[in-house]
Scaffold this motif. Structure first.
Motif, PDB file in Angstrom:
ATOM      1  N   UNK A  28       0.834  -1.207   0.000  1.00  0.00           N
ATOM      2  CA  UNK A  28       0.000   0.000   0.000  1.00  0.00           C
ATOM      3  C   UNK A  28       0.867   1.255   0.000  1.00  0.00           C
ATOM      4  N   UNK A  29       1.955   1.226   0.750  1.00  0.00           N
ATOM      5  CA  UNK A  29       2.873   2.363   0.787  1.00  0.00           C
ATOM      6  C   UNK A  29       3.440   2.676  -0.591  1.00  0.00           C
ATOM      7  N   UNK A  30       3.786   1.645  -1.340  1.00  0.00           N
ATOM      8  CA  UNK A  30       4.294   1.846  -2.701  1.00  0.00           C
ATOM      9  C   UNK A  30       3.221   2.422  -3.618  1.00  0.00           C
ATOM     10  N   UNK A  31       1.992   1.941  -3.463  1.00  0.00           N
ATOM     11  CA  UNK A  31       0.889   2.453  -4.280  1.00  0.00           C
ATOM     12  C   UNK A  31       0.570   3.902  -3.934  1.00  0.00           C
ATOM     13  N   UNK A  32       0.668   4.248  -2.659  1.00  0.00           N
ATOM     14  CA  UNK A  32       0.468   5.646  -2.235  1.00  0.00           C
ATOM     15  C   UNK A  32       1.577   6.513  -2.816  1.00  0.00           C
ATOM     16  N   UNK A  33       2.800   6.041  -2.733  1.00  0.00           N
ATOM     17  CA  UNK A  33       3.938   6.785  -3.265  1.00  0.00           C
ATOM     18  C   UNK A  33       3.795   7.003  -4.776  1.00  0.00           C
ATOM     19  N   UNK A  34       3.224   6.031  -5.485  1.00  0.00           N
ATOM     20  CA  UNK A  34       3.011   6.128  -6.928  1.00  0.00           C
ATOM     21  C   UNK A  34       1.748   6.925  -7.257  1.00  0.00           C
ATOM     22  N   UNK A  35       1.054   7.414  -6.234  1.00  0.00           N
ATOM     23  CA  UNK A  35      -0.178   8.200  -6.385  1.00  0.00           C
ATOM     24  C   UNK A  35      -1.315   7.391  -7.002  1.00  0.00           C
ATOM     25  N   UNK A  36      -1.303   6.073  -6.801  1.00  0.00           N
ATOM     26  CA  UNK A  36      -2.372   5.215  -7.301  1.00  0.00           C
ATOM     27  C   UNK A  36      -3.402   4.895  -6.230  1.00  0.00           C
ATOM     28  N   UNK A  37      -3.037   5.137  -4.973  1.00  0.00           N
ATOM     29  CA  UNK A  37      -3.947   4.942  -3.848  1.00  0.00           C
ATOM     30  C   UNK A  37      -3.915   6.199  -2.991  1.00  0.00           C
ATOM     31  N   UNK A  38      -5.088   6.624  -2.552  1.00  0.00           N
ATOM     32  CA  UNK A  38      -5.219   7.770  -1.659  1.00  0.00           C
ATOM     33  C   UNK A  38      -5.700   7.242  -0.315  1.00  0.00           C
ATOM     34  N   UNK A  39      -5.077   7.713   0.752  1.00  0.00           N
ATOM     35  CA  UNK A  39      -5.415   7.253   2.101  1.00  0.00           C
ATOM     36  C   UNK A  39      -6.130   8.367   2.853  1.00  0.00           C
ATOM     37  N   UNK A  40      -7.207   7.986   3.534  1.00  0.00           N
ATOM     38  CA  UNK A  40      -7.916   8.911   4.410  1.00  0.00           C
ATOM     39  C   UNK A  40      -8.060   8.230   5.758  1.00  0.00           C
ATOM     40  N   UNK A  41      -7.621   8.900   6.796  1.00  0.00           N
ATOM     41  CA  UNK A  41      -7.688   8.321   8.139  1.00  0.00           C
ATOM     42  C   UNK A  41      -8.888   8.877   8.896  1.00  0.00           C
ATOM     43  N   UNK A  42      -9.590   7.972   9.550  1.00  0.00           N
ATOM     44  CA  UNK A  42     -10.706   8.328  10.436  1.00  0.00           C
ATOM     45  C   UNK A  42     -10.426   7.668  11.771  1.00  0.00           C
ATOM     46  N   UNK A  43      -9.827   8.409  12.669  1.00  0.00           N
ATOM     47  CA  UNK A  43      -9.420   7.817  13.941  1.00  0.00           C
ATOM     48  C   UNK A  43      -8.344   6.783  13.685  1.00  0.00           C
ATOM     49  N   UNK A  45      -8.917   4.089  11.938  1.00  0.00           N
ATOM     50  CA  UNK A  45      -9.252   3.403  10.693  1.00  0.00           C
ATOM     51  C   UNK A  45      -8.607   4.128   9.518  1.00  0.00           C
ATOM     52  N   UNK A  46      -7.997   3.361   8.657  1.00  0.00           N
ATOM     53  CA  UNK A  46      -7.336   3.893   7.464  1.00  0.00           C
ATOM     54  C   UNK A  46      -8.108   3.406   6.243  1.00  0.00           C
ATOM     55  N   UNK A  47      -8.722   4.332   5.523  1.00  0.00           N
ATOM     56  CA  UNK A  47      -9.467   4.015   4.306  1.00  0.00           C
ATOM     57  C   UNK A  47      -8.561   4.210   3.100  1.00  0.00           C
ATOM     58  N   UNK A  48      -8.577   3.247   2.194  1.00  0.00           N
ATOM     59  CA  UNK A  48      -7.753   3.270   0.996  1.00  0.00           C
ATOM     60  C   UNK A  48      -8.668   3.402  -0.222  1.00  0.00           C
ATOM     61  N   UNK A  49      -8.396   4.418  -1.041  1.00  0.00           N
ATOM     62  CA  UNK A  49      -9.186   4.701  -2.233  1.00  0.00           C
ATOM     63  C   UNK A  49      -8.307   4.561  -3.468  1.00  0.00           C
ATOM     64  N   UNK A  50      -8.853   3.972  -4.523  1.00  0.00           N
ATOM     65  CA  UNK A  50      -8.146   3.906  -5.788  1.00  0.00           C
ATOM     66  C   UNK A  50      -8.131   5.294  -6.413  1.00  0.00           C
ATOM     67  N   UNK A  51      -6.981   5.745  -6.870  1.00  0.00           N
ATOM     68  CA  UNK A  51      -6.862   7.007  -7.579  1.00  0.00           C
ATOM     69  C   UNK A  51      -6.712   6.676  -9.062  1.00  0.00           C
ATOM     70  N   UNK A  52      -7.812   6.746  -9.785  1.00  0.00           N
ATOM     71  CA  UNK A  52      -7.814   6.356 -11.191  1.00  0.00           C
ATOM     72  C   UNK A  52      -7.267   7.442 -12.108  1.00  0.00           C
ATOM     73  N   UNK A  53      -7.103   8.658 -11.607  1.00  0.00           N
ATOM     74  CA  UNK A  53      -6.665   9.760 -12.458  1.00  0.00           C
ATOM     75  C   UNK A  53      -5.342   9.463 -13.166  1.00  0.00           C
TER      76      UNK A  53
END
Length: 87
Positions: A28-43, A45-53
């Protein structure tokens, strides 16, 4: 897995039976670094979103404008068919 919507890190780990949490987090860290996954934290809980752009940008760069329009329509069509199969 994220193509169908956001997932928590725990949900992703649960679906990866053969990988431990540390390995999933590394990927996941590699995907975030590549800007393919966006992370949003809620407390906690870590939500992972696909960044299709970036993916769409790559597709458009590889194809001509007519092919890009056709590809987008085919992707929409595929999504429609798959959603009807899951009903």
């Amino acid at each position: 897995m994220l193509a169908n919507g956001p997932k928590t890190t725990g949900e992703l780990c649960d679906q990866m039976n053969n990988l431990d949490r540390c390995t999933v987090m590394m990927h996941l860290g590699l995907l975030v670094h590549a800007n393919l996954v966006i992370v949003q934290r809620e407390g906690r809980t870590r939500w992972n979103y696909l960044n299709a752009v970036p993916l769409v940008g790559i597709l458009e760069g590889w194809t001509n404008p007519r092919a890009t329009k056709l590809s987008k329509k085919l992707i929409e069509f595929k999504g429609t068919i798959e959603s009807k199969e899951n009903e």
